[in-house]
Structures are given as structure tokens and as C-alpha cells.
Design an enzyme around this catalytic site. Structure first.
Site, short mmCIF file in Angstrom:
data_model
loop_
_atom_site.label_atom_id
_atom_site.label_comp_id
_atom_site.label_asym_id
_atom_site.label_seq_id
_atom_site.Cartn_x
_atom_site.Cartn_y
_atom_site.Cartn_z
N PRO A 603 0.81 -1.23 0.00
CA PRO A 603 0.00 0.00 0.00
C PRO A 603 0.84 1.27 0.00
O PRO A 603 1.84 1.39 0.70
CB PRO A 603 -0.80 -0.12 1.29
CG PRO A 603 -0.92 -1.57 1.51
CD PRO A 603 0.37 -2.17 1.03
N CYS A 604 0.40 2.21 -0.80
CA CYS A 604 1.16 3.44 -0.97
C CYS A 604 0.47 4.62 -0.32
O CYS A 604 0.97 5.73 -0.38
CB CYS A 604 1.30 3.76 -2.45
SG CYS A 604 -0.28 4.22 -3.15
N ASN A 605 -0.70 4.42 0.27
CA ASN A 605 -1.49 5.59 0.62
C ASN A 605 -0.82 6.45 1.69
O ASN A 605 -1.12 7.63 1.78
CB ASN A 605 -2.91 5.20 1.02
CG ASN A 605 -2.94 4.05 1.98
OD1 ASN A 605 -1.90 3.50 2.31
ND2 ASN A 605 -4.11 3.67 2.43
N LEU A 607 2.31 7.01 1.59
CA LEU A 607 3.50 7.52 0.92
C LEU A 607 3.15 8.52 -0.18
O LEU A 607 3.95 9.38 -0.54
CB LEU A 607 4.29 6.37 0.29
CG LEU A 607 4.60 5.16 1.17
CD1 LEU A 607 5.31 4.09 0.36
CD2 LEU A 607 5.45 5.57 2.36
N ALA A 608 1.96 8.39 -0.72
CA ALA A 608 1.59 9.13 -1.92
C ALA A 608 1.38 10.61 -1.62
O ALA A 608 0.86 11.00 -0.59
CB ALA A 608 0.32 8.53 -2.52
#
Length: 644
Positions: A603-605, A607-608
Site C-alpha cells: 500500500p502506498c497511501n 506515501l503518496a
DNA sequence: TCGATCATGATTAGGAAG
DNA sequence: CTTCCTAATCATGATCGA
């Protein structure tokens, strides 16, 4: 049943002892190794497994799960789509925290895995101004705490496993996993309780001295449990775990190891353009962070089919070499230091940063860490449209000359609002009749177009992309995410979180010659099956696919695709990576002989850049699942090497 | 309760200018 | 070298209506 490295293992002294225990029990001879000693550690793990037989055979990182559970109230069912008002999981703690506004610091500590109650108490007692003191307080609390509550496994957290046997077009549930869990439980029960011991104290000492927890954890993990605090400090400095560590040390205090480390790094990356192209100045060198990973420009990784560039040859670190092959993905533009950490965990493999705009009509800047060969790659055919006009020919009629975009920006999980496109339409109509709107309006419109990926669908009329257009741009078959009760909003979300198939397929194409009979695939964070689709389109048969995905709608999408493409292999679905332990992995691998490839984009949320609310970095609630990718990859490597 | 809809900046990096 | 500008970005939370 909380697996070890989950979340903030780094901050959890309990987790730490879990890690080190198997090593300590076998009397791992400690030495201050210049090389990552994970491979050596693995040898011990293997011995541990072989010598087992009497039930002590799981190498387990899960030795003290029940201790872990306590730290994760209600968050153990973490989902990619956090429930908004989820009454089912209704812990009073969770809901209260949602209502009140806690500080960023609060959530950082909670993200590290401490309970909200504990963190709130610590901050209350110590005050926001002293994060180090708070951390120490939290750690101390954990070390002293010696009577963990026994907690039953939450029924809802038990993994439901679905097996699709495509030969019979049927799916059923495998009941064995419940047994696994109970077995696991008895394991934990029979395992002797390890006193929070020297490792915890060392961690405490290091953090008290101001070293970052993460650095301390890695140092202990790599140097072994018997390393002295001084040696650990040496390691932390050498590895330059973070700027904080550096800031506390003058250059003259840096140990000799630092030089060795530098030489090693230099040698390792000396043949890489992206690495050596831009060197930091002398002053930066003194600060010691010259090895921070930088994004290449142009972002073409080790090469893309559309851009002529010199062939980049790389040599992988020993510990990274397969089997199995692995492939990890995440957003390139993560907060500082994230990719350094990711690379460090994934056996010091240098990330390959690629922008999908070199493959298709939309940008997608991503980093990929993998141990695949890089020569003789080939692209998927037919080549996808590479400009907006080619991809969306109907927009051409309305495209004004002053909108010079040829590529779309990154496809995200949300689309522009109708209100916005209406505002733009009105702004344009005010100047209708003129040949071109004033520059000021042009700038406003173009900014919004770029921000929301709007395309021209009529006179002065802009619109966000349709879901099927997003599917096509990302390389998925038409209607891949359509139907089966999936909402439009969910389609955007699932697609926005997916791979760009052509990009990934280009990297995976080298497997075609290596595995003519097909691959056994472990797909973590599968999403809508980007890796599966890529391999299928490459003509690489999928023999056994274990797909781990938390979202039910995504699992349905993959299962539907699996059936519609007449796959001959077996598809096994697992819901939660955190429930995938060594026993289950070994059982799966024994049934079909190990994995050839492990793919995952965690999951990137957190980091984004689009995330205004919880861009907490790698320790964020969802993004910390990266550590589960590493945990599972390392487990598989361990089991694979045991077989030989 | 679910799905659609909407408003909501900050963190990076890079380049030009001083 | 610093300062200032441009540019991009796998999102979350609140609200509303069915």
C-alpha cells in the site's frame, strides 16, 4: 495472530525479541559483519528448522503473537479502504480517536504499533515537545510489561481462503486454515516465554541515545543479538540509517566501518549511471548522506523499449539472488528515506525507477525492486497507444492547440468533479468568439487539466476519464473491473491502485525463457491482478497462483478474470497478508514445489503525495505492510533454501 | 448503509534567477 | 551558494440523497 514485522516492528521491543530469539537459541555466533548477515542468519534458521521435528520447527517470527495482538486494538483488520464509521469493528478506542483531533505525533506512535491509549497517556505525561522521551517511555513500558493478556483470536480476523479450481469452474472453501491457526496457537503456547532481555535493553539504550528505532532494530537484526551497544552504534553509523543518526555524530567520531561501507556501496553501484551520475558536493559528503537514493532523470530504470539508451548491467548482492525471483513495487515519489529503507530491507537491491509514460499514454512514476535479469527484455504486443490522441482519438476533435499535453499524468483513485469542469466551461465561454482564450485562462485551465487528468469531450467541455479508458491505459482488458456488483467509485479506486501492465510485463518478460512450462506465483497485495494479467499476456503459463488481497471486490475481479481466460492452473485466494505465516507457506509450497516468483506492490497511501491527511511514510498504518512483504519474501527464501 | 460527489495542501524535486 | 518558482502526486473525510 499478529505477525511479527507488521507495522511498527521497529518500535516494538516485543517484536524485536521475537526476531532475535531463534537466532539466540541457536547461539548465533556474533560478529560485526560488513556484509548483511541475513544470509548467515538464514542458515541458522534452516538449521533450526531441520533440527526441529519435535514441533519447534517453525522458524517463526510469530513466537509471541499474543503479545503482539495486544498492541493492535481493532487495527488488525486493517483495510486498504479504512471504514468510515464502521460499527462492526466498533472499538471505543478507535472511534474516539477518529472523533478527536490528535496530533501528528500521536498518530506516528500509533502507526508504530503502540496502542492509542498508551500513546495518549505518554504524550499527556511528557508533552508533545519531547518525542524521544515519549518513545523511551513507551518502550520502557513495553519492556517492563510482563503479563500480556491472553487474547482469543478474533473470528473476523481469521483468514477465509478460497480456492478456485479452474478445471471444474468451481470454488470452495478450504477448512484447513482454521486448524492451522489453532495449531499455531498451541505452538505459541508451548513456546517458552522469553524474557524481554538484552535486545530490548540495547534497543532502549540506543533509542535513549537518540538513535532512530528503525536503525537500532536493523542493527540488532543484522549484527546479531550478542553484539555490544558499541558495535551496534558502529553499524548504525556505517549504514547511515538516518539523518538523525548522522546529526548526532561529528565526522571525526565516525567509525572506520563507515569507510568500508562507502567503498562497498561505491563498488556496488559504480557501474550504474543513475547512481553515479549526480554526486553530492563535498559538504554533503561530510554529512554522510551521499548515498541517499535519488530518482533518475529521465526515469527509465535499466532501460525502456522506446528509448535508446546504453545497456545497464548490474550485479546483485549475494543475498538478493534467487530463487525465488521477487518483484516489489511502490510509488517513486515517496517521502525522503523511504526508498532507502525499502532497498535496505530487500537485500540492498537498487530500485529501478520507471515512468510508465515511456510505455503508454499516461505517466506513472514507480520504483521497482527486483532480482530479475535485465537483459533480453521485450515489450508486450501489440504496443499500446503512446499519446493521448492515439489512446483517445475522439478527444482530438475538441483538443485546442494551446493544450500541448501529449501524455496524461498519473491515474489516481479519484476523479475531477463535475463542478470543476463546469467552472472551467464557464470560464472558457466568457471569452468565446475569440480564437483563443487569454493566457491567464489558458493557464488556469491547463493547471486543472493536469491536476485532474481532464480530456476534451466537447466545445469548451472537459471531463475526467471513464473507468474503461483507465483500464485500457493501464493495459487491462476491457471491462476487467466491470460488473459483479462493483461500484464505479470502487473501479476508480482499484484501478488507481494498480500496476501499469505493459511496464511490469516488460520487466517480467525475461521469465518467459526461464520458465517455459509456467510459474508458481505468490502475488501479495494482488489488487486487480496486474501481475497475473501481465504474465498471462506474456504467454507465461500460470501453474499455481497464491493471491493475497484484502479487498473482496478485487478478489472477485481476479477470480472472474481467471475463469474467463480459461486458466489451467490453480488460484488460491488469501485475504490478509498478516495472516500468512510460515506454516501455511510451507504447506502451500510443499504441495507444488515452491514459488518461482513473488510479486507485490504494498500500500502506498501513506506515501503518496495526494494524501493530505495521513502521509505518514513507511510506518503509516497501511504502508507499513511493506514489512509483511519482506517478512513473507524472507520466509519463502528460507523455506526454499531448506529444500536444497 | 452504500455510493456518488465534493473540497481539502504538503512534500518533494528541479530549474531559473539572484 | 540561497531563494523563488513550476510541477507532479497509486488519497481522505465529510456530506448528501436514495
Amino acid at each position: 495472530m499478529r505477525p511479527l514485522l507488521a507495522g511498527a516492528f521497529a518500535a516494538s521491543s516485543v517484536s524485536l525479541s521475537s526476531v532475535c530469539v531463534p537466532f539466540a537459541k541457536k547461539g548465533l555466533v556474533n560478529h560485526l559483519s560488513k556484509d548483511p548477515c541475513i544470509s548467515q542468519a538464514r542458515e541458522y534458521i534452516v538449521m533450526d528448522g531441520n533440527a526441529a521435528g519435535e514441533g519447534d520447527d517453525n522458524v517463526d517470527w510469530n513466537t509471541e503473537d499474543e503479545l503482539e495482538v495486544e498492541n493492535y486494538p481493532a487495527s488488525s483488520s486493517s483495510s486498504l479502504t479504512p471504514p468510515s464509521g464502521d460499527a462492526a469493528s466498533g472499538s471505543a478506542e478507535a472511534s474516539s480517536s477518529a472523533g478527536t483531533s490528535h496530533s501528528k505525533l500521536f498518530y506516528q506512535f500509533v502507526g508504530m504499533g503502540f496502542s492509542e491509549k498508551l500513546v495518549a497517556k505518554a504524550i499527556d505525561e511528557i508533552g508533545e515537545g519531547q518525542p524521544d522521551a515519549i518513545l523511551e517511555h513507551l518502550l520502557t513500558y513495553k519492556v517492563l510489561e510482563n503479563s500480556p493478556q491472553e487474547q482469543d483470536i478474533d473470528e473476523s480476523a481469521v483468514v477465509k481462503e478460497e480456492v478456485v479450481d479452474s478445471d471444474h469452474f468451481s470454488s470452495d472453501y478450504e477448512g484447513s486454515f482454521l486448524d492451522d491457526l489453532s495449531d499455531e496457537d498451541s505452538y505459541s503456547g508451548s513456546e517458552e516465554v522469553i524474557n524481554p532481555s538484552s535486545e530490548d535493553k540495547k534497543l532502549l539504550s540506543l533509542t535513549a541515545m537518540g538513535y532512530p528505532v528503525e536503525g537500532a532494530y536493523i542493527a540488532i537484526e543484522r549484527c546479531g543479538p550478542d553484539a555490544s551497544v558499541d558495535e551496534l552504534i558502529d553499524f548504525i553509523c556505517a549504514a547511515q540509517m538516518s539523518k538523525e543518526a548522522d546529526a548526532l555524530l561529528g565526522p571525526e567520531e565516525k567509525p572506520r566501518l563507515l569507510n568500508d561501507f562507502r567503498k562497498q556501496k561505491k563498488r556496488k553501484h559504480s557501474n550504474c549511471d543513475a547512481w553515479s551520475k549526480k554526486r553530492r558536493g563535498e559538504k554533503k559528503l561530510l554529512h554522510g548522506d551521499e548515498e541517499q537514493i535519488r530518482l533518475p532523470n529521465p526515469m527509465i530504470g535499466f532501460g525502456v523499449p522506446t528509448e535508446s539508451s546504453t545497456i545497464v548491467h548490474r550485479t546483485l548482492p549475494e543475498a538478493a539472488i534467487g530463487p525465488p525471483y521477487f518483484y516489489y513495487e511502490n510509488v517513486a515519489l515517496a517521502p525522503k528515506g523511504v526508498w532507502d529503507t525499502i532497498s535496505r530491507f530487500l537485500y540492498d537491491v537498487e530500485p529501478e525507477f520507471v515512468d510508465s509514460k515511456y510505455f503508454c499514454a499516461t505517466a506513472r512514476k514507480r520504483g521497482y525492486v527486483h532480482n530479475l535479469p535485465t537483459n533480453n527484455r521485450f515489450p508486450l504486443l501489440p504496443l499500446p497507444p503512446r499519446t493521448i490522441h492515439e489512446a483517445l482519438p475522439l478527444t482530438r476533435k475538441w483538443w485546442p492547440s494551446w493544450d500541448t499535453r501529449t501524455k496524461l499524468n498519473c491515474l489516481q483513485t479519484c476523479i475531477g468533479s463535475a463542478k470543476l469542469t463546469e467552472r472551467i466551461r464557464k470560464a472558457l465561454e466568457d471569452n468565446d468568439g475569440e480564437s483563443e482564450p487569454p493566457l491567464r485562462i489558458q493557464k488556469y485551465v491547463l493547471d486543472e487539466c493536469r491536476k485532474w487528468n481532464l480530456v476534451w469531450v466537447g466545445r469548451n467541455k472537459l471531463a475526467p476519464l471513464e473507468p474503461d479508458e483507465v483500464e485500457m491505459l493501464l493495459g487491462f482488458p476491457k471491462n476487467h473491473t466491470r460488473g459483479g456488483g462493483i461500484s464505479r467509485t470502487d473501479r476508480y479506486k482499484s484501478l488507481g491502485n494498480s500496476f501499469q501492465v505493459d511496464t511490469v510485463a516488460y520487466h517480467l518478460s525475461v521469465l518467459k525463457d526461464l520458465f517455459p512450462a509456467g510459474v508458481n506465483l505468490l502475488s501479495l497485495f494482488s489488487g486487480i491482478g496486474g501481475a497475473e494479467v501481465a504474465l498471462h499476456r506474456l504467454g507465461i503459463p500460470l501453474k499455481n497462483v497464491v493471491s493475497v488481497e484484502i479487498s473482496e471486490v478485487n478478489r472477485n475481479i481476479v477470480r472472474s478474470w481467471w475463469e474467463q481466460t480459461n486458466q489451467k492452473g490453480n488460484l488460491i485466494h488469501i485475504a490478509d497478508v498478516q495472516q500468512l505465516n510460515g506454516d501455511r507457506l510451507e504447506q502451500l509450497m510443499n504441495s507444488f514445489g515452491g514459488f518461482d516468483l513473488i510479486v507485490g506492490g504494498s500500500p502506498c497511501n501513506n506515501l503518496a503525495g495526494s494524501n493530505r491527511h495521513s502521509r505518514d511514510g513507511l510506518e503509516g498504518k497501511e504502508s507499513s505492510l511493506f514489512y509483511d512483504y519482506f517478512r513473507i519474501l524472507d520466509l519463502v527464501k528460507c523455506i526454499m533454501s531448506k529444500g536444497h
